[in-house]
Design a protein around this motif. Structure first.
Motif, PDB file in Angstrom:
ATOM      1  N   SER A 255     110.489 -48.164 -11.114  1.00 58.55           N
ATOM      2  CA  SER A 255     110.859 -47.645 -12.433  1.00 58.55           C
ATOM      3  C   SER A 255     112.338 -47.309 -12.481  1.00 58.55           C
ATOM      4  CB  SER A 255     110.080 -46.371 -12.750  1.00 58.55           C
ATOM      5  OG  SER A 255     108.725 -46.652 -12.818  1.00 58.55           O
ATOM      6  N   LEU A 256     112.819 -46.719 -11.406  1.00 59.57           N
ATOM      7  CA  LEU A 256     114.235 -46.336 -11.381  1.00 59.57           C
ATOM      8  C   LEU A 256     115.111 -47.590 -11.489  1.00 59.57           C
ATOM      9  CD1 LEU A 256     116.366 -44.191 -11.144  1.00 59.57           C
ATOM     10  CD2 LEU A 256     116.183 -44.327  -8.665  1.00 59.57           C
ATOM     11  N   VAL A 257     114.755 -48.614 -10.721  1.00 61.94           N
ATOM     12  CA  VAL A 257     115.537 -49.847 -10.776  1.00 61.94           C
ATOM     13  C   VAL A 257     115.492 -50.442 -12.188  1.00 61.94           C
ATOM     14  CG1 VAL A 257     115.768 -52.184  -9.872  1.00 61.94           C
ATOM     15  CG2 VAL A 257     115.074 -50.327  -8.352  1.00 61.94           C
ATOM     16  N   LEU A 258     114.288 -50.469 -12.743  1.00 59.27           N
ATOM     17  CA  LEU A 258     114.104 -51.058 -14.069  1.00 59.27           C
ATOM     18  C   LEU A 258     114.863 -50.265 -15.134  1.00 59.27           C
ATOM     19  CD1 LEU A 258     112.645 -53.284 -15.528  1.00 59.27           C
ATOM     20  CD2 LEU A 258     110.672 -51.797 -15.776  1.00 59.27           C
ATOM     21  N   THR A 259     114.716 -48.931 -15.070  1.00 64.57           N
ATOM     22  CA  THR A 259     115.433 -48.093 -16.033  1.00 64.57           C
ATOM     23  C   THR A 259     116.929 -48.326 -15.906  1.00 64.57           C
ATOM     24  OG1 THR A 259     113.723 -46.440 -15.728  1.00 64.57           O
ATOM     25  CG2 THR A 259     115.698 -45.746 -16.891  1.00 64.57           C
ATOM     26  N   GLY A 260     117.398 -48.402 -14.660  1.00 59.64           N
ATOM     27  CA  GLY A 260     118.822 -48.650 -14.449  1.00 59.64           C
ATOM     28  C   GLY A 260     119.259 -49.946 -15.108  1.00 59.64           C
ATOM     29  N   LEU A 261     118.484 -51.002 -14.879  1.00 60.11           N
ATOM     30  CA  LEU A 261     118.813 -52.302 -15.467  1.00 60.11           C
ATOM     31  C   LEU A 261     118.900 -52.210 -16.990  1.00 60.11           C
ATOM     32  CD1 LEU A 261     116.687 -55.037 -13.632  1.00 60.11           C
ATOM     33  CD2 LEU A 261     119.141 -55.029 -14.031  1.00 60.11           C
ATOM     34  N   VAL A 262     117.864 -51.619 -17.573  1.00 58.59           N
ATOM     35  CA  VAL A 262     117.793 -51.556 -19.039  1.00 58.59           C
ATOM     36  C   VAL A 262     118.923 -50.690 -19.590  1.00 58.59           C
ATOM     37  CG1 VAL A 262     116.407 -50.751 -20.959  1.00 58.59           C
ATOM     38  CG2 VAL A 262     115.334 -52.005 -19.110  1.00 58.59           C
ATOM     39  N   LEU A 263     119.168 -49.554 -18.939  1.00 57.94           N
ATOM     40  CA  LEU A 263     120.235 -48.682 -19.438  1.00 57.94           C
ATOM     41  C   LEU A 263     121.597 -49.355 -19.314  1.00 57.94           C
ATOM     42  CD1 LEU A 263     119.323 -45.033 -18.408  1.00 57.94           C
ATOM     43  CD2 LEU A 263     118.835 -46.293 -20.494  1.00 57.94           C
ATOM     44  N   VAL A 264     121.816 -50.066 -18.209  1.00 60.61           N
ATOM     45  CA  VAL A 264     123.102 -50.748 -18.056  1.00 60.61           C
ATOM     46  C   VAL A 264     123.283 -51.782 -19.168  1.00 60.61           C
ATOM     47  CG1 VAL A 264     124.319 -52.448 -16.651  1.00 60.61           C
ATOM     48  CG2 VAL A 264     123.442 -50.367 -15.602  1.00 60.61           C
ATOM     49  N   LEU A 265     122.216 -52.523 -19.458  1.00 61.45           N
ATOM     50  CA  LEU A 265     122.305 -53.515 -20.538  1.00 61.45           C
ATOM     51  C   LEU A 265     122.614 -52.842 -21.870  1.00 61.45           C
ATOM     52  CD1 LEU A 265     119.384 -55.946 -19.715  1.00 61.45           C
ATOM     53  CD2 LEU A 265     121.796 -56.512 -19.899  1.00 61.45           C
ATOM     54  N   ASN A 266     121.867 -51.778 -22.160  1.00 61.29           N
ATOM     55  CA  ASN A 266     122.076 -51.070 -23.421  1.00 61.29           C
ATOM     56  C   ASN A 266     123.477 -50.499 -23.512  1.00 61.29           C
ATOM     57  OD1 ASN A 266     119.948 -51.093 -25.284  1.00 61.29           O
ATOM     58  ND2 ASN A 266     118.672 -49.957 -23.857  1.00 61.29           N
ATOM     59  N   LEU A 267     123.917 -49.902 -22.405  1.00 60.15           N
ATOM     60  CA  LEU A 267     125.246 -49.290 -22.407  1.00 60.15           C
ATOM     61  C   LEU A 267     126.331 -50.337 -22.598  1.00 60.15           C
ATOM     62  CD1 LEU A 267     125.324 -46.488 -19.697  1.00 60.15           C
ATOM     63  CD2 LEU A 267     125.872 -46.318 -22.126  1.00 60.15           C
ATOM     64  N   SER A 268     126.195 -51.467 -21.901  1.00 57.90           N
ATOM     65  CA  SER A 268     127.266 -52.454 -22.048  1.00 57.90           C
ATOM     66  C   SER A 268     127.270 -53.010 -23.467  1.00 57.90           C
ATOM     67  CB  SER A 268     127.169 -53.577 -21.010  1.00 57.90           C
ATOM     68  OG  SER A 268     125.885 -53.694 -20.504  1.00 57.90           O
ATOM     69  N   ALA A 269     126.080 -53.151 -24.057  1.00 56.58           N
ATOM     70  CA  ALA A 269     126.039 -53.594 -25.452  1.00 56.58           C
ATOM     71  C   ALA A 269     126.796 -52.606 -26.330  1.00 56.58           C
ATOM     72  CB  ALA A 269     124.594 -53.721 -25.919  1.00 56.58           C
ATOM     73  N   ARG A 270     126.555 -51.325 -26.083  1.00 56.15           N
ATOM     74  CA  ARG A 270     127.204 -50.299 -26.890  1.00 56.15           C
ATOM     75  C   ARG A 270     128.716 -50.299 -26.717  1.00 56.15           C
ATOM     76  NH1 ARG A 270     124.097 -46.912 -29.482  1.00 56.15           N
ATOM     77  NH2 ARG A 270     122.058 -47.675 -28.908  1.00 56.15           N
ATOM     78  N   LEU A 271     129.143 -50.432 -25.445  1.00 57.59           N
ATOM     79  CA  LEU A 271     130.583 -50.418 -25.190  1.00 57.59           C
ATOM     80  C   LEU A 271     131.247 -51.619 -25.851  1.00 57.59           C
ATOM     81  CD1 LEU A 271     130.731 -49.185 -21.493  1.00 57.59           C
ATOM     82  CD2 LEU A 271     131.244 -47.948 -23.607  1.00 57.59           C
ATOM     83  N   LEU A 272     130.590 -52.764 -25.737  1.00 53.01           N
ATOM     84  CA  LEU A 272     131.119 -53.966 -26.387  1.00 53.01           C
ATOM     85  C   LEU A 272     131.250 -53.749 -27.883  1.00 53.01           C
ATOM     86  CD1 LEU A 272     129.502 -57.264 -25.130  1.00 53.01           C
ATOM     87  CD2 LEU A 272     131.891 -56.650 -25.257  1.00 53.01           C
ATOM     88  N   ALA A 273     130.184 -53.204 -28.461  1.00 53.36           N
ATOM     89  CA  ALA A 273     130.194 -52.992 -29.908  1.00 53.36           C
ATOM     90  C   ALA A 273     131.341 -52.063 -30.281  1.00 53.36           C
ATOM     91  CB  ALA A 273     128.865 -52.401 -30.362  1.00 53.36           C
ATOM     92  N   ARG A 274     131.575 -51.041 -29.447  1.00 55.75           N
ATOM     93  CA  ARG A 274     132.658 -50.122 -29.762  1.00 55.75           C
ATOM     94  C   ARG A 274     133.997 -50.837 -29.670  1.00 55.75           C
ATOM     95  NH1 ARG A 274     132.792 -44.684 -26.770  1.00 55.75           N
ATOM     96  NH2 ARG A 274     130.809 -44.597 -27.874  1.00 55.75           N
ATOM     97  N   ARG A 275     134.147 -51.682 -28.615  1.00 60.32           N
ATOM     98  CA  ARG A 275     135.407 -52.389 -28.456  1.00 60.32           C
ATOM     99  C   ARG A 275     135.681 -53.240 -29.691  1.00 60.32           C
ATOM    100  NH1 ARG A 275     136.399 -57.156 -24.477  1.00 60.32           N
ATOM    101  NH2 ARG A 275     136.800 -58.146 -26.468  1.00 60.32           N
ATOM    102  N   MET A 276     134.628 -53.864 -30.170  1.00 55.92           N
ATOM    103  CA  MET A 276     134.798 -54.706 -31.340  1.00 55.92           C
ATOM    104  C   MET A 276     135.222 -53.862 -32.533  1.00 55.92           C
ATOM    105  SD  MET A 276     132.052 -57.184 -33.086  1.00 55.92           S
ATOM    106  CE  MET A 276     130.967 -55.846 -33.449  1.00 55.92           C
ATOM    107  N   GLY A 277     134.530 -52.712 -32.709  1.00 55.82           N
ATOM    108  CA  GLY A 277     134.865 -51.837 -33.823  1.00 55.82           C
ATOM    109  C   GLY A 277     136.321 -51.394 -33.741  1.00 55.82           C
ATOM    110  N   GLY A 278     136.777 -51.078 -32.520  1.00 58.18           N
ATOM    111  CA  GLY A 278     138.127 -50.571 -32.341  1.00 58.18           C
ATOM    112  C   GLY A 278     139.192 -51.580 -32.740  1.00 58.18           C
ATOM    113  N   HIS A 279     138.911 -52.845 -32.405  1.00 52.64           N
ATOM    114  CA  HIS A 279     139.940 -53.834 -32.687  1.00 52.64           C
ATOM    115  C   HIS A 279     140.050 -54.176 -34.152  1.00 52.64           C
ATOM    116  CE1 HIS A 279     141.939 -55.585 -29.139  1.00 52.64           C
ATOM    117  NE2 HIS A 279     141.104 -54.758 -28.568  1.00 52.64           N
ATOM    118  N   GLY A 280     139.034 -53.871 -34.915  1.00 55.38           N
ATOM    119  CA  GLY A 280     139.079 -54.076 -36.355  1.00 55.38           C
ATOM    120  C   GLY A 280     139.422 -55.477 -36.746  1.00 55.38           C
ATOM    121  N   ARG A 281     138.485 -56.369 -36.529  1.00 50.43           N
ATOM    122  CA  ARG A 281     138.730 -57.751 -36.924  1.00 50.43           C
ATOM    123  C   ARG A 281     138.938 -57.859 -38.402  1.00 50.43           C
ATOM    124  NH1 ARG A 281     136.941 -60.289 -32.206  1.00 50.43           N
ATOM    125  NH2 ARG A 281     138.901 -60.012 -31.177  1.00 50.43           N
TER     126      ARG A 281
END
Ligand code: ATP
Ligand code: MG
Lengths: 281, 290, 261
Positions: A255-281
């Motif tokens: 469970s810990l491994v799985l949670t880690g995987l899922v959270l990392v995916l979710n977090l990177s999605a969020r960070l990417l989305a923020r980066r996109m928002g910041g650059h203001g296409r």
């Protein structure tokens, strides 16, 4: 004056009630996270990551085969879903204006809302039964169907936000439409599309139900997509309801491994989305 | 090949795939229907209200699971409701942006934890708590069963319902709120009198969508509901939901008619969640019209 | 009414527009416009807001028909060949366009932006050839000195005026015969505007330019010919000096005096 006091009191009271009710549910949610970390951390070792499971009763062993299986399932599901999903999203944002587009959107929403176990049944009937046996491939079909709506809708939304003038700039250079889409529009929206893909991956990585009678599970190493394969969520399920203490301990570890995987995916999605928002296409 | 032909080809490719998406949904429905034909032929509509599910004697009625699903889902919704609404209001109206942003991100992250892990947690932390209550109340101390399943479902759908509530409340125009503040309203009066009415149909749609999730949730429920295929007679009973019975019996179903019956349960689940999602969509469309 | 077309007989026309109608959802935005656009000259399109200037030049490279519900009728001859019967993609290779707002491709470097017209089409250029095209186009667009050391940075990091010159370079790189410009300076500050005006005058040696502008002074500074549009019709067309000093139509006169938006 009294009336004002009463109203202010009510205002305070409402605030405290809302605060309490709002904070209550965070307790179980955090408890789950902490529980997984606390119980799971003891299982984590190199052996846990790279070894096969041991038979019940024996100490040690790992979930290496399940980690490989989960990655394999995610990869093959992506191979199926990503190109199809992106092109459907392109269709919706670039071409679909009328009823047909609306029907496609509804179809995506239906897929999004359908319980995952139903996709398990479908992949069983479409792939497992004709093939005659369980396989990683059938599991990735079920997972791919689950990824599709997320990718389709996020691609559509992102591409809609790309300014018209970019499209025209490319067309005005004498670039034809399909090249404009593939080389200007999709690259411009790539960050957003990637976010969608990561989110859809996070959604399916932890799915158990559609794998129960497709990927099925396999206590050995398997790299052949046409054979049954183990997956982390399947391991968690099997071990959790087993009577062996060692297995239950490993269920927490997985469970810990799985949670880690899922959270990392979710977090990177969020960070990417923020980066996109910041650059203001 | 002329440039226009290539463009046309690309158009047909994208359009064909989009059509494929529609065909996929239709195909899923038809496949389920086709797979459950033996069961439909054998039991007809009696399948829906038959109370006996007996694979040994090949008698199949899905009512126990339908009831189990409805009880757990609605109960979960009722339990979640006050908390979800409060969280949504808190995040949208009270919390300063610096807290609200990370907090809602965190809640959404937690919402992404796989359901099998919720099940594992419930099995080892929730079950003892429920058992303790059951002993106090003189109920059979299973720890498993309808109450535990409802609770874990409530916890699982909460982040989802809360974030929809928050989003809908965020859409309330600032001018409206300012107008109310300008009249001397307190913050609660603004929320009560302006925000909630404005957002009501969106919140309802969010709750309906959450219900849809609860209806189809499989793993966590399967792990704590007790898996008993009989009509529940009390609130504390062990039971099964439509999803959990499929998860439990599908690989073990050796007889064709048993498999067909399970597929028919899947078909029912598909149709019910479809209807629930259409309902939510209709509420949302009404919201947009307004 | 028949549009009056006044062209100096000495000039060779590159474009001949005949009875052009353009519609949005069956509603005409261009009504029976006929005119000849002289080669290697700068032609300004003027007129009050909403009179169809943008629509007109978007017809000239067939971007107009990409707008949903838009249609077009008439003839547009480019060197005696009707572009409405040609492959639009080929038409757009010959007729470049610069837009109102600078729109470099945000995912591409400055370098790649300039050769976008090749890259996007999948044309493989040799390294030296690409370098040469990039330098030539950037020099023509008077941008080379400013960006030669940052060719591999993103185009979006440039200032607005530089971005617009980058877009001009991008259009020039495919060696078009005609360059259409839709209010290319309206989003820019006066200094960048002056720079681009200078550039436009410089460019007419190698390419025919059709420029839409709101700015009467700008037309006076750069244009050899001016066409005046009103409510979708061509009211008057002729050498800029004539139009500005002795307008034949009262509507032109009013516009020049600043009576319309
Ligand atoms: N996409 C469209 N759909 C429908 N009508 C349009 C569209 N674009 C322009 N029109 C209409 O066509 C007419 C001409 O528009 P056009 O944009 O060509 O004017 P313009 O002279 O370029 O104006 P401006 O100076 O404001 O840029 C206007 O009445 C406008 O309302
Ligand atoms: Mg315009």
């Amino acid at each position: 004056m009294n009336r004002l006091l009463y109203r202010k009191l009510k205002d305070r009271l409402a605030f405290f009630l809302i605060l309490v009710l709002a904070l209550c549910p965070t307790l179980p949610l955090f408890h789950i996270l902490l529980g997984v970390v606390k119980q799971g951390i003891s299982s984590i070792s190199l052996e846990f990551f790279i070894h096969l499971p041991k038979p019940p009763g024996e100490e040690g062993g790992g979930v290496g085969n399940a980690i490989v299986g989960t990655l394999m399932l995610a990869l093959s599901a992506s191979l199926l879903a990503v190109p199809i999903g992106i092109l459907c999203g392109v269709y919706l944002s670039e071409y679909a204006k009328g009823r047909f587009g609306e029907a496609v959107r509804i179809a995506a929403d239906v897929l999004q809302g359908t319980p995952s176990i139903v996709f398990g049944i479908i992949a069983y009937l479409w792939v497992v039964k004709p093939m005659g046996h369980f396989s990683a491939f059938s599991g990735s079909v079920a997972l791919a169907i689950m990824m599709l709506p997320v990718i389709v809708r996020s691609t559509e939304e992102i591409l809609r936000m790309i300014p018209e003038t970019l499209r025209e700039a490319s067309l005005a250079l004498g670039v034809n439409y399909w090249r404009t889409v593939l080389k200007v529009i999709i690259p411009t929206g790539l960050v957003g599309i990637t976010t969608g893909i990561l989110l859809s991956l996070a959604r399916i990585m932890g799915e158990t139900a559609p794998l129960l009678f497709t990927a099925f599970g396999n206590p050995f190493w398997n790299f052949n997509p046409m054979q049954p394969v183990e997956a982390l969520p399947l391991v968690v399920f099997k071990y959790a309801i087993s009577p062996y203490e060692e297995w239950i301990r490993q269920a927490w570890g997985a469970s810990l491994v799985l949670t880690g995987l899922v959270l990392v995916l979710n977090l990177s999605a969020r960070l990417l989305a923020r980066r996109m928002g910041g650059h203001g296409r | 090949m002329r440039a226009q032909d290539a463009d046309r080809l690309f158009y047909y490719l994208c359009g064909g795939l989009a059509l494929g998406l529609i065909l996929l949904v239709i195909g899923i429905g038809l496949t389920l229907l086709w797979g459950s034909l033996p069961s439909i032929k054998a039991f007809g509509f009696k399948f829906l209200w038959g109370k006996v599910w007996d694979p040994v004697n090949e008698e199949f009625g899905a009512l126990p699971f339908i009831v189990g699903t409805l009880i757990t889902s609605f109960l979960a919704l009722i339990i979640t409701f006050p908390f979800a609404i409060s969280s949504g209001i808190f995040l949208a109206e009270y919390a300063p942006p610096r807290i609200a942003g990370p907090l809602s991100a965190l809640i959404e992250l937690l919402a992404g934890i796989p359901s099998v892990i919720y099940g594992l947690w419930a099995l080892f932390y929730l079950v003892p708590v429920v058992r303790w209550f059951e002993m106090r109340l003189g109920a059979p101390p299973f720890g498993l069963g309808l109450p535990t399943a409802s609770l874990v479902l409530a916890i699982m759908i909460l982040p989802y319902a809360a974030s929809i509530t928050r989003e809908v409340l965020k859409m309330v125009p600032q001018e409206l709120k300012e107008a109310a503040y300008g009249l001397g309203a307190t913050r609660w009066e603004v929320i009560r009198g302006v925000c909630l009415p404005y957002a009501s149909s969106g919140i309802v749609a969010g709750l309906v969508l959450s219900l849809g999730r609860a209806l189809g949730e499989t793993m966590a429920v399967t792990m704590v509901i007790g898996n008993r295929s009989e009509m529940p007679t009390s609130f504390w009973d062990l039971a099964n939901t439509m999803a959990s019975v499929i998860a439990n019996e599908f690989t073990e179903a050796s007889k064709d008619i048993h498999l067909a019956a399970l597929i028919e349960v899947g078909l029912l689940l598909f149709v019910i969640t479809l209807l629930v999602n259409i309902l939510a969509r209709m509420v949302i469309i009404r919201l947009k019209v307004k | 009414m028949a549009a009056r077309t006044v062209t100096d007989p000495k000039e060779l026309a590159i474009f001949e527009v005949r009875d052009l109608w353009a519609y949005y959802n069956e509603k005409p935005a261009i009504r029976k416009v006929s005119l000849k656009i002289p080669e290697k000259k700068i032609t300004a399109i003027m007129g009050p807001s909403g009179c169809g200037k943008t629509t007109f030049i978007r017809c000239l490279n067939r971007l107009h028909e990409l707008t949903p519900g838009a249609s077009i009728k008439g003839e547009i001859l480019l060197r005696d060949k009707n572009i409405l019967e040609m492959d639009p993609v080929l038409v757009r290779r010959k007729i470049g366009m610069v837009f109102q707002r600078p729109n470099p491709f945000p995912t591409m470097t400055i370098y790649d932006n300039v050769i976008a017209g090749y890259k996007l089409l999948g044309v493989r250029l040799k390294r030296e050839e690409a370098d040469r095209i990039v330098e030539e186009a950037l020099r023509k667009a008077a941008l080379w000195d400013e960006v030669k050391d940052s060719l591999h940075k993103r185009g979006t990091y440039l200032s607005g005026g530089q971005q617009q010159r980058l877009c001009i370079a991008r259009a020039l790189a495919v060696k078009p015969e005609v360059l259409l410009m839709d209010e290319p300076t309206s989003a820019l500050d006066p200094k960048s505007t002056a720079k681009i005006e200078e550039l436009i005058v410089e460019l007419k040696r190698s390419v025919t330019i059709v420029i839409v502008t709101h700015n009467i002074a700008q037309a006076g500074r750069v244009a050899d010919y001016t066409a005046f549009f009103y409510l979708g019709e061509l009211v008057e067309f002729g050498p800029t000096s004539e139009i500005f000093t002795v307008p034949k139509d009262p509507r032109t006169e009013e516009f020049l005096k600043g009576k319309f938006g």
